[in-house]
Every structure is written in structure tokens, then in C-alpha cells.
Design a protein around this motif. Structure first.
Motif, PDB file in Angstrom:
ATOM      1  N   ASP A   1       3.915  14.749 -28.406  1.00  0.00           N
ATOM      2  CA  ASP A   1       5.206  14.249 -28.892  1.00  0.00           C
ATOM      3  C   ASP A   1       5.997  13.724 -27.697  1.00  0.00           C
ATOM      4  O   ASP A   1       6.654  14.496 -26.996  1.00  0.00           O
TER       5      ASP A   1
ATOM      6  N   GLN B   1      -1.511  15.301 -30.867  1.00  0.00           N
ATOM      7  CA  GLN B   1      -0.555  16.410 -30.842  1.00  0.00           C
ATOM      8  C   GLN B   1       0.576  16.180 -29.851  1.00  0.00           C
ATOM      9  O   GLN B   1       1.510  16.986 -29.773  1.00  0.00           O
TER      10      GLN B   1
ATOM     11  N   ALA C   1      15.447  22.883 -30.531  1.00  0.00           N
ATOM     12  CA  ALA C   1      15.307  24.103 -31.333  1.00  0.00           C
ATOM     13  C   ALA C   1      14.540  25.176 -30.561  1.00  0.00           C
ATOM     14  O   ALA C   1      14.891  26.369 -30.619  1.00  0.00           O
ATOM     15  N   ALA C   2      13.508  24.776 -29.849  1.00  0.00           N
ATOM     16  CA  ALA C   2      12.737  25.744 -29.064  1.00  0.00           C
ATOM     17  C   ALA C   2      13.603  26.362 -27.978  1.00  0.00           C
ATOM     18  O   ALA C   2      13.543  27.579 -27.724  1.00  0.00           O
TER      19      ALA C   2
ATOM     20  N   SER D   1       4.160  19.610 -25.181  1.00  0.00           N
ATOM     21  CA  SER D   1       3.413  19.477 -26.438  1.00  0.00           C
ATOM     22  C   SER D   1       2.201  20.397 -26.454  1.00  0.00           C
ATOM     23  O   SER D   1       1.902  21.034 -27.481  1.00  0.00           O
TER      24      SER D   1
ATOM     25  N   ARG E   1       3.327  24.021 -26.940  1.00  0.00           N
ATOM     26  CA  ARG E   1       3.731  24.257 -28.321  1.00  0.00           C
ATOM     27  C   ARG E   1       2.520  24.410 -29.226  1.00  0.00           C
ATOM     28  O   ARG E   1       2.533  25.173 -30.202  1.00  0.00           O
TER      29      ARG E   1
ATOM     30  N   TRP F   1      12.305  30.075 -26.722  1.00  0.00           N
ATOM     31  CA  TRP F   1      10.852  30.043 -26.896  1.00  0.00           C
ATOM     32  C   TRP F   1      10.105  30.293 -25.584  1.00  0.00           C
ATOM     33  O   TRP F   1       9.049  30.940 -25.571  1.00  0.00           O
TER      34      TRP F   1
ATOM     35  N   THR G   1      10.701  16.250 -29.656  1.00  0.00           N
ATOM     36  CA  THR G   1      11.678  16.491 -30.728  1.00  0.00           C
ATOM     37  C   THR G   1      11.883  17.978 -31.009  1.00  0.00           C
ATOM     38  O   THR G   1      12.947  18.373 -31.496  1.00  0.00           O
ATOM     39  N   ASP G   2      10.889  18.808 -30.696  1.00  0.00           N
ATOM     40  CA  ASP G   2      11.025  20.248 -30.923  1.00  0.00           C
ATOM     41  C   ASP G   2      11.844  20.956 -29.848  1.00  0.00           C
ATOM     42  O   ASP G   2      12.209  22.131 -30.024  1.00  0.00           O
ATOM     43  N   TRP G   3      12.110  20.306 -28.742  1.00  0.00           N
ATOM     44  CA  TRP G   3      12.683  21.014 -27.613  1.00  0.00           C
ATOM     45  C   TRP G   3      14.051  21.644 -27.888  1.00  0.00           C
ATOM     46  O   TRP G   3      14.266  22.819 -27.553  1.00  0.00           O
TER      47      TRP G   3
ATOM     48  N   TYR H   1      13.578  15.810 -21.506  1.00  0.00           N
ATOM     49  CA  TYR H   1      14.113  15.477 -22.837  1.00  0.00           C
ATOM     50  C   TYR H   1      15.338  14.560 -22.732  1.00  0.00           C
ATOM     51  O   TYR H   1      15.474  13.592 -23.494  1.00  0.00           O
TER      52      TYR H   1
END
Length: 587
Positions: free
Chosen positions: A444, A442, A452-453, A493, A496, A458, A448-450, A480
Motif C-alpha cells: 500500500d 499487498q 489507525a494503526a 505493508s 501489517r 500497533w 492508508t492503515d497507518w 506517510y
């Protein structure tokens, strides 16, 4: 029949409890074990009334002899929570009859003449720096400050006392109820308690080393440090005083305990493990680089545990760093000395990858080989309970996808609810830890989600405190953007994924890596540097539910993460207020 004696202290509030637990308790426990004393820390005020809360906390110690637990003891050794005990000190109760009170004469320690020299130097320093103080150069002035008669030439230093609940509770409570309401100058309990003890003829004088005031030692032996307290020199002076004394009293320096506690008081013999004997079948992964001395210490702990599988991961030398190739080679030579039945696999980089790339690729390699692993770095020294703790909980939670890791670190002041042997947290502490392949999948590393989060705010759904959100927004954005570390992406990670991390009720790993050679832990005087390992209670008592202990996470946030930003803001605001006041003085 009452037991012989107990060491007792009072630590009110999370900060005082944390400082005492982390820096005082290890040496106290070693001393107590050596002489057969129990060790008790009182964490709730004996007098919880608002009037008592408004007074200096030191008054509360006068009520401790009335606590029910004290009735189990012939004698109680009262010790203030800012004292470091040399475990090699002799028994403090040996020459004190139960009907007497053992104490040190402050004005005669180390001798009357030397104390006056020290006091004169301290007062001169206070005057030169504008530090407020009470000028009590002699016992008469000392007692007179509280309106007491000048009847005695001695002063009982009340930071360390040998007392008896049976013989002295009444006198102590009399002092509390008679004098505490009169302490308008906030002078504390020492003057009236000393006066009443001497008036009753109860004192048996102790060797001055049983209450060895560092301020006096420093003024006598290192007076230059009063005006120029260079941190390394002060730490060396504390270490020397600790070695020479029995009970080193850091009176007035309570908040400096993390930086002043000498290595001799931190690096004590590890506690004996009571974990069930079992072979270590869980693979152990050791990450190391260019510190052969530290690697040797950690490898010795691994050798003592004798894992059946050992995975060794090392980075390569940096060509621009002179002598590093030799240090890397020396560290690799240390781990080549596997002399027990063990399957060894290595992943040694020929050239330097850097911290993040080495850990990301190294952990990916580890979990390509094995389903689960206990993970150590070359500066994380595990105590005797660490491996058994990790192995037991890796087995228990292997199929529970809510749980992502198991740590050997405990930074709390309080114990988990219901006397559990561990608790669940949102924070993945990684100074000695363990996890599974299914959890690491799990992770990352690129986060890569950061973006958008972050755009969706978030963190507002994770952290209620605004300063904490600002702190973690900066941490995650920096991780990042710079790709400089591996652990913050792991935190991201796991958050999330909504995962939980297990931490023990006792600290099971000491981080030896604080200092100039470290990558991220460069502050040698950090309050987290070289925290001693603690004994864990076996068999493990499991929490009643797999739920986050919110109070512990709040404390960790304040101690280690967002709370540091809050303190920076508070200090900045205080500086601005002082600057404004200086620019616009009152008419």
C-alpha cells in the motif's frame, strides 16, 4: 601430517565480529587463497572465566595455540582483528622456520631513526590534546612500565606473529598465566610476551611492512593530520599506506575501520560462484536514473548473467538541474547495449517523477508484465551468486504466502543457525532483491492503515524495545506525511501482513551509491558503504522451519534502525551529564 599454515584472529562480541567480517576478512581471504593458507576467526574466548573477562581482551590470544584446531597446522599466522592485508603481499611464513617466531621490531619500523621521529610527534600531539599515554620513548622504558628488566633494545610488535603450536604453545600460555593477573595498569600482553620471546632467543625478524602501523606512517608522512584529521585526507593516507605496506595495522583505530578501509581493500575480485549452472529465466528489472558510470557497472553484471527477460525503468531529468538531461541520456545509452538473446521492455519517464512515484509506478508496471522479478538499482552491484540465489528461492517459496521477498543483503556478524544458507527476517532489505506479483499486491504505497494503526499503538505488538518503537513511529509517520520514499511504505505493508523476508548467509550485493550524489545514502563513510560480496555455499542448505531469526533481527535493529536512536539518546545524556558536572564541580 599438519597442513602448512593458517591465518588466525580473535574477534569477541558482535561488534568486533562484524567489523572483522565486513572489512578485514575480504582482503585476508584473498591473501590466504593466494598463498594456500586457511583462514580462521575465533569468536569465543579461550578463557571464559570472569577473571579473564575483566582483563583486556588481547590477553586471550596467548591461549589460541592450545585450541584443538591449531594442531592441524605447522604454523599459525596470528593477526589482530584491526589489520588490513594487501593481497599482493608476499608469503609471511616463507622465511620463518617453524621453531622460530616471526615478528616485526616495533621500535625499528620503518627504521629506528624514523620511529623515534614518529614517536616524538605522537607524544607532542598527545600532550597538546591532553590524551593519556605511557611515555615509553625507548625499549627500556617500554619494558619498565610492566616492571620488566631493561635487557633488550628490540620490541616485538605482537599484532602480527608467525608461530607454531608445537613449538610455542607452552611459552605463550606461560606468559598468560604468569603476567595477565599482574596487569593492573591494563597495559596488555605485548610487553611480557616480547620480553619472554626475546629472552628465549626465538624471534626471526620480519620485513616491517608485515606489521605496518598506520599511526607511525601518519606521524611521519602526514603529521598535520594529527591536529587536523580531515576525514577525506585521512582516508587518502590510509589508502596510500595500504598500497605501500603488506599488513596495515590500524592499532587504536578499531572503530574507525568502516570509514578508513580503502576501496582497494573493499573492491576485490568477486569470489568464484559454485552455484549450479542454469540459465537465468527469471525476469530482471533494473531501475536507474542519472549515473551512467554506476549504471554501467551494474549492467555489466546483468550482462554476465544473461537474463532472458530484462525490464528497464528510468526516471526523467529535472529541468532545474544543469546537465542532468545529458546524464540521463548517457545512462539510457548504457542499457541499450543488450547483446545477448533477451526480451527487453522499457518504461522511461519523459519528465521527472521523483523517487517515490518512479518506484511505485515502475514496480506496478513490472508486476503487470511478469509474475516475479529480480530487482536492482543502478548502484547495487550484484556478486556472482546473487541471481542464482534469488532464482532458486523464488521458485521454492512461490506458493508460500508467508514469504514476501528475497534479498541479496547480509549485514550480520554471525551465521544463521544450523549452517543454513539463508534466514528469515521481518526486514525487507532492498539493495538487490526479488519478489512476486502476489506479494507486491499487498503493498500500500499510501499507507492508508497507518493513522489507525498508530492510534491503536500497533507498533507495541511488533517491537519490544521502546527506542525501536519511537524510531519506527517517526519513520512511518514521516513517510506517510511527506510521501517522499517508497521503501518505508513497503516495510509497513509487509509488517501489517505479518510477512517474512529472506536474507542470505553471505552478502551478495555491494552498494556503490554512498556519497553526495545519493538520495538517501549520502554518508560516504557509512559502515554499510561498499560492503564486499562474499561467497555463498552451494548447494543451499535450507532452514529447518520458516521462522524469523529473532537474534538477527535484534542485531539489524541495533545496527541500522532503532539502535541508532538509542545511541543518539545515550550521547545526549552523556553530554548533559558532562555539562552538569562542569556547571557544578565537586567541592
Amino acid at each position: 601430517m599438519p597442513a602448512r599454515a593458517a591465518l588466525v584472529t580473535l574477534a569477541l562480541g558482535h561488534q568486533f565480529r562484524w567489523l572483522w567480517r565486513r572489512y578485514c576478512r575480504p582482503s585476508w581471504q584473498a591473501y590466504a587463497d593466494r598463498h594456500g593458507y586457511d583462514l580462521i576467526c575465533v569468536t569465543e574466548p579461550p578463557d571464559p572465566t570472569p577473571a579473564a573477562a575483566a582483563r583486556m581482551r588481547c590477553w586471550q590470544k596467548l591461549l589460541v595455540l592450545g585450541a584443538p584446531f591449531t594442531q592441524r597446522y605447522n604454523q599459525v599466522v596470528w593477526v589482530d582483528a584491526d589489520v588490513l592485508i594487501n593481497p599482493q603481499a608476499p608469503s609471511i611464513t616463507a622465511d620463518v622456520p617453524p621453531e622460530r617466531v616471526g615478528a616485526v621490531d616495533e621500535y625499528a619500523a620503518p627504521s629506528p631513526a624514523e620511529f623515534q621521529v614518529a614517536l616524538a610527534r605522537l607524544y607532542a600531539h598527545y600532550r597538546a590534546t591532553g590524551t593519556p599515554f605511557h611515555d615509553t620513548a625507548g625499549p627500556a622504558a617500554f619494558y619498565g612500565a610492566f616492571g620488566l628488566p631493561a635487557e633488550f633494545q628490540q620490541v616485538v610488535q605482537t599484532g602480527v606473529l608467525v608461530v607454531s603450536p608445537r613449538h610455542h604453545q607452552e611459552l605463550f600460555e606461560h606468559v598468560y598465566h604468569t603476567y595477565a593477573p599482574r596487569d593492573e595498569q591494563r597495559l596488555g600482553e605485548m610487553r611480557p610476551l616480547s620480553y619472554e620471546l626475546l629472552r628465549a632467543g626465538l624471534v626471526a625478524w620480519l620485513d616491517p611492512r608485515f606489521n605496518f602501523l598506520f599511526s607511525v606512517y601518519q606521524a611521519l608522512r602526514h603529521p598535520g593530520q594529527l591536529a587536523q584529521p580531515e576525514p577525506a585526507a585521512v582516508r587518502a593516507a590510509v589508502a596510500a599506506a595500504y598500497a605501500q605496506g603488506y599488513f596495515l595495522h590500524l592499532a587504536g583505530r578499531h572503530w574507525q575501520i568502516p570509514s578508513l578501509t580503502p576501496r582497494a581493500a573493499r573492491r576485490l575480485a568477486p569470489p568464484r560462484s559454485t552455484a549450479p549452472a542454469a540459465p537465468l529465466t527469471t525476469p530482471v528489472a533494473l531501475f536507474f536514473f542519472n549515473r551512467p558510470e554506476l549504471t554501467a557497472e551494474v549492467f555489466a553484471a546483468i550482462r554476465a548473467a544473461r537474463p532472458s527477460t530484462l525490464l528497464l525503468v528510468a526516471d526523467g531529468p529535472r529541468p532545474a538541474v544543469p546537465g542532468e538531461a545529458d546524464q540521463v541520456a548517457a545512462a539510457r545509452a548504457v542499457v541499450a547495449q543488450v547483446d545477448w538473446p533477451c526480451a527487453v521492455q522499457t518504461r522511461f519517464a519523459p519528465a521527472n517523477l521523483g523517487l517515490k512515484a518512479r518506484f511505485d509506478s515502475g514496480l506496478a508496471w513490472v508486476f503487470a508484465q511478469v509474475e516475479q522479478a529480480i530487482i536492482l538499482e543502478d548502484d547495487c552491484l550484484p556478486g556472482p551468486d546473487f541471481f542464482a540465489f534469488c532464482q532458486a528461492l523464488l521458485a521454492r517459496y512461490a506458493g508460500d504466502r508467508r514469504v514476501l521477498s528475497i534479498s541479496g543483503d547480509n549485514f550480520q556478524a554471525a551465521d544463521p543457525p544450523d549452517a543454513a544458507g539463508y534466514y528469515f527476517s521481518r526486514y525487507p532489505h532492498i539493495w538487490g532483491w526479488a519478489t512476486w506479483r502476489r506479494a507486491w499486491r499487498q503493498h500500500d504505497p499510501a499507507m492508508t492503515d497507518w493513522p489507525a494503526a498508530r492510534a491503536a499503538r500497533w507498533l507495541d505488538t511488533v517491537l519490544p524495545d521502546a527506542d525501536s518503537r519511537r524510531y519506527w513511529d517517526y519513520i512511518f509517520q514521516n513517510a506517510y506525511a511527506t510521501r517522499h520514499t517508497w521503501d518505508h511504505p513497503w516495510t509497513f505493508s509487509s509488517w501489517r501482513a505479518g510477512g517474512l523476508h529472506i536474507h542470505p548467509a553471505a552478502n551478495l550485493v555491494t552498494n556503490l551509491g554512498f556519497g553526495a550524489q545519493a538520495t538517501h545514502t549520502s554518508a560516504a563513510d557509512s559502515p554499510l558503504a561498499e560492503l564486499p560480496v562474499e561467497p555463498l555455499t552451494w548447494p543451499l542448505r535450507h532452514p529447518s522451519a520458516v521462522e524469523r531469526w529473532a537474534a538477527a533481527d535484534d542485531y539489524s535493529e541495533q545496527l541500522m534502525f532503532g539502535g541508532t536512536l538509542t545511541r543518539v539518546f545515550q550521547a545526549a545524556r552523556a553530554r548533559l551529564r558532562r555539562a552538569a558536572a562542569a556547571a557544578d564541580p565537586p567541592a
